[in-house]
Design a protein around this motif. Sequence first.
Motif, PDB file in Angstrom:
ATOM      1  N   SER A   1       0.827  -1.170  -0.002  1.00 18.65           N
ATOM      2  CA  SER A   1       0.072  -0.085  -0.273  1.00 18.65           C
ATOM      3  C   SER A   1       0.822   1.198  -0.101  1.00 18.65           C
ATOM      4  O   SER A   1       0.258   2.306  -0.400  1.00 18.65           O
TER       5      SER A   1
ATOM      6  N   LYS B   1      -5.968   5.008  -2.318  1.00 13.75           N
ATOM      7  CA  LYS B   1      -6.834   4.511  -1.802  1.00 13.75           C
ATOM      8  C   LYS B   1      -8.188   5.344  -1.026  1.00 13.75           C
ATOM      9  O   LYS B   1      -9.339   4.899  -0.692  1.00 13.75           O
TER      10      LYS B   1
ATOM     11  N   SER C   1      -6.296  -3.962  -4.615  1.00 15.40           N
ATOM     12  CA  SER C   1      -4.933  -3.539  -4.582  1.00 15.40           C
ATOM     13  C   SER C   1      -4.072  -4.652  -5.241  1.00 15.40           C
ATOM     14  O   SER C   1      -2.915  -5.056  -5.024  1.00 15.40           O
TER      15      SER C   1
END
Length: 133
Positions: free
Chosen positions: A73, A81, A90
């Motif tokens: 991430s 996001k 993702s």
Amino acid sequence: KNLGQNIFPKELVIKVKKNGKLAKNVKVSLYGTRAGGRYNKRDVYPEPYRVYTTDRKGEVRLNNLYKLYHPDSNDPNIPPKTPKDLFPYSYWFSFIVEASDGNNKDFSWIPDIELQKYYLLTENDEYTVTLNL
């Protein structure tokens, strides 16, 4: 154990040729494709996820292909996001690979399933794509 990680070849080799010969110092960009989500459709993300330059042999060699398709991430160049989730799951489902020397371009499409199928059927640790300028 770790099935997802163990079904990719060890290395992706992107070769770029110009006039039939391997070409050094060519820009190679990888554009990821996303699954549809609440805020976007299935598409190619407009910003390159990774940009490389071919080496003196006219190649870009990438390893850890599982991580290439499953970015963390906090990796650079992934869709945000928040405040809207523009990167559902993702996960990059495939890459459009672009080779460009400024005047000429060539493209290849590398879906995750193609790499996985190739590896599972051949057990070859190296998957090669050749682009021609």
